[in-house]
Design a protein around this motif. Structure first.
Motif, PDB file in Angstrom:
ATOM      1  N   THR A  65       0.897  -1.326  -0.068  1.00  0.00           N
ATOM      2  CA  THR A  65       0.056  -0.402  -0.348  1.00  0.00           C
ATOM      3  C   THR A  65       0.951   1.041  -0.052  1.00  0.00           C
ATOM      4  O   THR A  65      -0.095   2.190  -0.882  1.00  0.00           O
ATOM      5  CB  THR A  65      -1.085  -0.156   1.048  1.00  0.00           C
ATOM      6  OG1 THR A  65      -1.473  -1.019   1.179  1.00  0.00           O
ATOM      7  CG2 THR A  65      -1.450   1.039   1.454  1.00  0.00           C
ATOM      8  N   ASP A  69       1.282   4.211  -2.891  1.00  0.00           N
ATOM      9  CA  ASP A  69       0.664   5.456  -2.212  1.00  0.00           C
ATOM     10  C   ASP A  69       1.651   6.704  -2.394  1.00  0.00           C
ATOM     11  O   ASP A  69       1.333   7.288  -3.374  1.00  0.00           O
ATOM     12  CB  ASP A  69       0.274   5.432  -0.283  1.00  0.00           C
ATOM     13  CG  ASP A  69      -0.616   4.858  -0.080  1.00  0.00           C
ATOM     14  OD1 ASP A  69      -1.784   4.232  -1.666  1.00  0.00           O
ATOM     15  OD2 ASP A  69      -0.960   5.251   0.359  1.00  0.00           O
ATOM     16  N   LEU A  76      -0.977  -4.136  -6.149  1.00  0.00           N
ATOM     17  CA  LEU A  76      -2.169  -5.009  -4.464  1.00  0.00           C
ATOM     18  C   LEU A  76      -2.252  -6.084  -5.482  1.00  0.00           C
ATOM     19  O   LEU A  76      -2.876  -6.689  -3.883  1.00  0.00           O
ATOM     20  CB  LEU A  76      -3.382  -4.128  -5.010  1.00  0.00           C
ATOM     21  CG  LEU A  76      -3.176  -2.262  -3.967  1.00  0.00           C
ATOM     22  CD1 LEU A  76      -4.704  -1.621  -3.864  1.00  0.00           C
ATOM     23  CD2 LEU A  76      -2.814  -2.750  -2.660  1.00  0.00           C
TER      24      LEU A  76
END
Ligand code: HEM
Length: 208
Positions: A65, A69, A76
């Motif tokens: 994650t 970001d 994912l």
């Protein structure tokens, strides 16, 4: 070369490749064990190697994650594969302990769990990983529903913290490696906490 292959097939091939690469350290260590090249205490080396790889895969799972970001790289769809690799390594690590280290002496294992904090904490980590692995399929996600599944899978943070503490407690003194792993896990958990607090603040401001 991959032109004629659908996106789904490509993801499948990538997942198989991740499993292939992911199991390579275990296969290599078992091979070294078979040819008697695992050092003075082969059982300990096997146990430690499998534990270390379980922790590494747990870290990679948690890093997916923040990598998306911060760097825009979305992996994912491979998180479940890496998470399951962590579980399989943790299971092999546990089996090495139960079968080779303790010779299936369950009374001794129970005494170890009660007496040695590093075993207690390792068990805690493993016990959390079991329901996460069992509910990792699409069928289980549908069965539990997204919010409940997400709530359950947040336990991975505690599993990671316990695994990092387990490593610190195993080594007793303070060598660099477990401290580095501990710092990485702490950073990843702090990132989640920061993101969560920021999200809450934003939704409070939006509704104000
Ligand atoms: C199932 C419960 C667990 C038990 C009974 C257990 C037991 C052990 C034992 C006996 C050792 C070797 C100690 C020594 O060197 O004398 C060890 C090391 C280790 N374990 Fe576990 N463990 C468990 C769970 C886990 C889990 C879930 C992880 C990671 C996700 C993990 C990661 C490690 C690591 C990183 C080491 C140190 C490896 C090294 O010294 O290089 N363990 N564990």
């Amino acid at each position: 070369m991959m032109k004629g292959i659908s996106a789904t097939a490509r993801v499948r091939i990538a997942r198989v490749a991740i499993y292939g690469i992911g199991f390579a350290p275990a296969a290599w260590t078992f091979y070294l064990g078979v040819i008697d090249q695992l050092g003075a205490d082969p059982m300990k080396t096997l146990e430690q190697t499998l534990g270390l790889w379980a922790l590494r895969f747990l870290i990679v799972t948690l890093a997916i994650t923040p990598v998306r970001d911060l760097f825009g790289l979305n992996l994912l769809r491979y998180r479940r594969t890496v998470g399951l690799l962590c579980f399989y390594y943790a299971l092999m690590h546990l089996l090495t302990y139960v079968v080779l280290d303790q010779g299936l002496d369950f009374a001794a294992i129970w005494a170890d769990i009660l007496k040695r904090p590093y075993i207690t904490v390792g068990m805690l980590s493993f016990v959390i990983l079991v329901p996460l692995a069992l509910t990792s399929s699409n069928m289980m996600i549908r069965y539990l529903g997204g919010p409940a599944w997400n709530r359950l899978h947040r336990w991975v943070y505690l599993a990671a913290a316990a695994a990092a503490v387990h490593y610190l407690l195993v080594v007793k003194s303070w060598p660099m490696e477990p401290l580095v792993y501990f710092a990485i896990v702490t950073t990843l958990l702090a990132y989640r906490l920061f993101k969560r607090l920021r999200g809450r603040r934003r939704s409070r401001l939006a509704s104000a």
